[in-house]
Scaffold this active site. Structure first.
Site, mmCIF file in Angstrom:
data_model
loop_
_atom_site.group_PDB
_atom_site.id
_atom_site.type_symbol
_atom_site.label_atom_id
_atom_site.label_comp_id
_atom_site.label_asym_id
_atom_site.label_seq_id
_atom_site.Cartn_x
_atom_site.Cartn_y
_atom_site.Cartn_z
ATOM 1 C CG ASP A 132 19.389 -11.802 46.568
ATOM 2 O OD1 ASP A 132 18.568 -12.734 46.599
ATOM 3 O OD2 ASP A 132 19.517 -11.029 45.595
ATOM 4 N NE ARG A 182 16.879 -17.559 46.311
ATOM 5 C CZ ARG A 182 16.872 -16.232 46.137
ATOM 6 N NH1 ARG A 182 18.002 -15.550 46.161
ATOM 7 N NH2 ARG A 182 15.739 -15.587 45.952
#
Ligand code: FAD
Length: 306
Positions: A132, A182
């Site tokens: 992340d 992502r």
């Protein structure tokens, strides 16, 4: 304005205490978080995989300040990966990891060592890890650790945030074969010096970054609930001849589930980001900041408890 206030509150331990102890909070948390225990995460994963979706699991927690906490987070990921493998839920399910939960703020090498162990455990059960991305002060460190991890674990994925001015260039760096990226808008409060401030500028940047990734040789993961960006993603998939195995859409647990099902029905790969654990405060506040209308859930929960 409201977004800034909520994001500022997400860093306040006083507000956290207030929210955490409020009687109606549980109902609101339940909408966005799969549950507190590993079993809750497995249950939610199984249901989604049965419906044809892929999953990335996040054990909630961030800004860890002690090695003991960081090691406990690492151990939970190792256990989770073992259980996912044993349940036959890999490779459909992978994990998302916040380096700040593994000690990045006090010792980068320590966080790297923990992340390496998680990547090795993911390899052992045939699945992947995505790092992340947190606030902009951690971007360089996170990308450095990504580069090191990818030497032994080349499938380790990164997250790039379209609101950062640097991201289009980072997309170029990370669009080579084997690179999993992502792309999201970005969820933190960032200064104008490093980040676009208006929704329009962020959306335009998202499209530029998407074009780079979809035209490149890597594996783009388009993380957004925005109907316009999803439609542009579908268009680019046709344009660049990317079949469902060569890119994916990603959304958060509890947000636009019907759209997730629609995309699966259209034959796309859709991965749901499933958070679990009891450290839900920062995560929940970022979801409220993205859509202050979510405060209505608090309102309704209060009313329904009366
Ligand atoms: C899989 C995934 C992983 C992510 N990982 C990261 C990360 O590592 N780092 C990071 O900074 N950010 C991350 N994010 C969050 C992201 O940056 C955005 O803050 C978030 O996705 C909202 O932006 P959006 O693209 O959905 O567009 P928005 O313009 O915010 O929303 C578009 C529409 O989606 C719906 N929607 C969006 N958010 C909500 C919500 N909270 N509740 C209800 N409806 C909503 C609404 O209908 C809204 O009109 C991630 C998001 C996803 C989907």
């Amino acid at each position: 304005m409201l977004r800034s206030v909520i994001l500022a509150a997400s860093r306040s331990t006083q507000v956290e205490r207030l929210v955490a102890t409020a009687p109606f909070t549980r109902d609101v948390v339940r909408r966005f978080v799969a549950g507190a225990a590993t079993d809750d995460a497995l249950r939610a994963t199984r249901a989604l995989v049965t419906d044809g979706q892929a999953v990335t699991l996040d054990y909630l927690g961030e800004d860890t300040t002690t090695p003991e906490q960081a090691n406990a987070t690492r151990d939970e990921y190792l256990k989770l990966l073992r259980l996912l493998g044993a349940a036959g839920l890999t490779p459909a399910a992978e994990v998302s990891v916040k380096l700040s939960a593994l000690g990045q703020a006090f010792d980068e090498q320590f966080a790297y060592d923990n992340a390496r162990q998680i990547c090795a455990a993911a390899d052992a059960v045939g699945t992947t890890v995505t790092l992340d991305m947190e606030d902009h002060t951690t971007t360089d460190s996170t990308l450095d650790i990504l580069t090191k991890l990818r030497k032994d674990h080349p499938s380790t994925g990164a997250v790039l945030q379209a609101y950062l001015r640097r991201t289009e260039s980072d997309c170029r760096e990370l669009s080579a074969a084997g690179s999993r990226v992502r792309l999201c808008k970005g969820a933190y409060k960032e200064p104008e010096s490093v980040a676009y401030q208006s929704a329009r500028e962020v959306d335009k940047s998202y499209v530029r970054c998407m074009n780079v990734l979809m035209a490149g040789d890597g594996y783009p993961m388009l993380a957004t609930h925005d109907p316009r960006l999803i439609a542009i993603g579908e268009d680019r998939a046709r344009w660049f001849d990317r079949d469902p195995g060569r890119f994916e859409f990603q959304m958060l647990y509890g947000i636009r589930p019907e759209e997730q099902k629609r995309l699966v029905g259209e034959g796309y790969t859709v991965r749901t980001y499933v958070p679990y654990g009891d450290q839900w405060y920062g995560y929940l506040m970022r979801r409220l900041a993205e859509r202050p209308a979510n405060l209505m859930f608090f309102g309704r929960a209060v009313v329904s408890k009366k």
